[in-house]
Scaffold this motif. Sequence first.
Motif, PDB file in Angstrom:
ATOM      1  N   TRP A 179       0.840  -1.206   0.000  1.00 17.47           N
ATOM      2  CA  TRP A 179       0.000   0.000   0.000  1.00 17.47           C
ATOM      3  C   TRP A 179       0.875   1.256   0.000  1.00 17.47           C
ATOM      4  CZ3 TRP A 179      -1.346   4.629   1.862  1.00 17.47           C
ATOM      5  CH2 TRP A 179      -2.643   5.102   1.631  1.00 17.47           C
ATOM      6  N   TYR A 180       1.856   1.308   0.880  1.00 18.01           N
ATOM      7  CA  TYR A 180       2.707   2.508   0.952  1.00 18.01           C
ATOM      8  C   TYR A 180       3.558   2.668  -0.313  1.00 18.01           C
ATOM      9  CZ  TYR A 180       1.410   3.253   5.813  1.00 18.01           C
ATOM     10  OH  TYR A 180       0.703   3.502   6.967  1.00 18.01           O
ATOM     11  N   ALA A 181       3.992   1.558  -0.888  1.00 16.94           N
ATOM     12  CA  ALA A 181       4.746   1.644  -2.141  1.00 16.94           C
ATOM     13  C   ALA A 181       3.867   2.198  -3.258  1.00 16.94           C
ATOM     14  CB  ALA A 181       5.287   0.260  -2.521  1.00 16.94           C
ATOM     15  N   ALA A 182       2.606   1.750  -3.309  1.00 15.29           N
ATOM     16  CA  ALA A 182       1.678   2.265  -4.320  1.00 15.29           C
ATOM     17  C   ALA A 182       1.397   3.743  -4.099  1.00 15.29           C
ATOM     18  CB  ALA A 182       0.378   1.466  -4.284  1.00 15.29           C
ATOM     19  N   ALA A 183       1.283   4.150  -2.839  1.00 16.71           N
ATOM     20  CA  ALA A 183       1.027   5.557  -2.527  1.00 16.71           C
ATOM     21  C   ALA A 183       2.189   6.438  -2.967  1.00 16.71           C
ATOM     22  CB  ALA A 183       0.769   5.721  -1.036  1.00 16.71           C
TER      23      ALA A 183
END
Length: 368
Positions: free
Chosen positions: A344-348
């Motif tokens: 999730w944080y990588a996608a953000a």
Amino acid sequence: MAVGHCAVEALAMSGMHALAQALYGRRVFVTGHTGFKGAWLCLLLAKLGARVSGYALAPSGTPNMFEMAGVGDTLDRHYLADVRDQAALAAAMREAEPELVLHLAAQALVRHGYADPVATWSTNVMGTVHLLDAVRACPSVKAALVVTTDKCYENRHWPWGYRENDRLGGHDPYSASKAGAELVAHSYRSSFFSADGPLIASARAGNVIGGGDWSADRLVPDAVRAVQQGSALLVRHPDATRPWQHVLEPLHGYLLLAARLLAGDARCATAFNFGPDAADNLPVAAVLDGLRAHWPQLEWQRDGARHAAIEAALLYLDSSKARQELGWQVRWPLAAGLEHTAQWYAAAARDPGGMRAFTEQQLEQFCA
């Protein structure tokens, strides 16, 4: 309201058919909906076809999960107000006419409780009083769930899990105020709802992780910021053990419990633990090492400074009751939860504007 044929088929394929039947078209009032857990809960409720009204303070800080995932677009009503404002809370609930109330609004940080004990006590205890008094005055409400924490128990540092009938306590303002919220729920249930009216339950969850948490002084958000800044994360208590779980795990449990309350099952109008399996009750250091498998650049070291705030060294929940009485099961063990959190944080970081779609994708994966 009956579930439409297409909705039944889609949700049955996702493994959420029973919850969809219970919640589709239901009017749900969520406090704390702009927070990390509240935002995920609203998206899950929207997936299940519920009609959600939210009541909370404005999202705290930028970035935040509520705005990044476009949670506001899923709401029927969106009230920005404080649970300590009794008149505003009661008026919002009367207008929304909910059938189900889910109370997540809280001051949710142990160390902030030391910094501002008055706000912590007034939000967590009187906020719960205001919420349940508003329920008492709102004829549409059939069920209410008060969400507290694993830290509401008197911590005796024993190696087995706390059960729902263990003694409440907590020496720090946050933990003690959450124990107070449990007493408020019990008092209102016994005094006003024992013979007639809404069914009232409480839920106690462990330490949640997941994408979209940007709070200060929490392990994963602090790790994200350290990686982004290229600095080593200073960890106060790497040996402290906590019941770690992905945020969707307890939220799923809350809704299973809520569905039973809506169905009129008075046996469930009590307290329930929602914690991870014993294997995922791990030290902070183990969680950071698990994250480092996805973020090789993450470095951490023990913080040698002395800290005035006292934090528990060992916490563990026994969730046998939820498993046996609600059929609740862990869907994402911690390794999977860490993987989805890191993703999730990588996608953000790659595409901040695409986080509604990415979050929906993770919801689909969890439900499958």
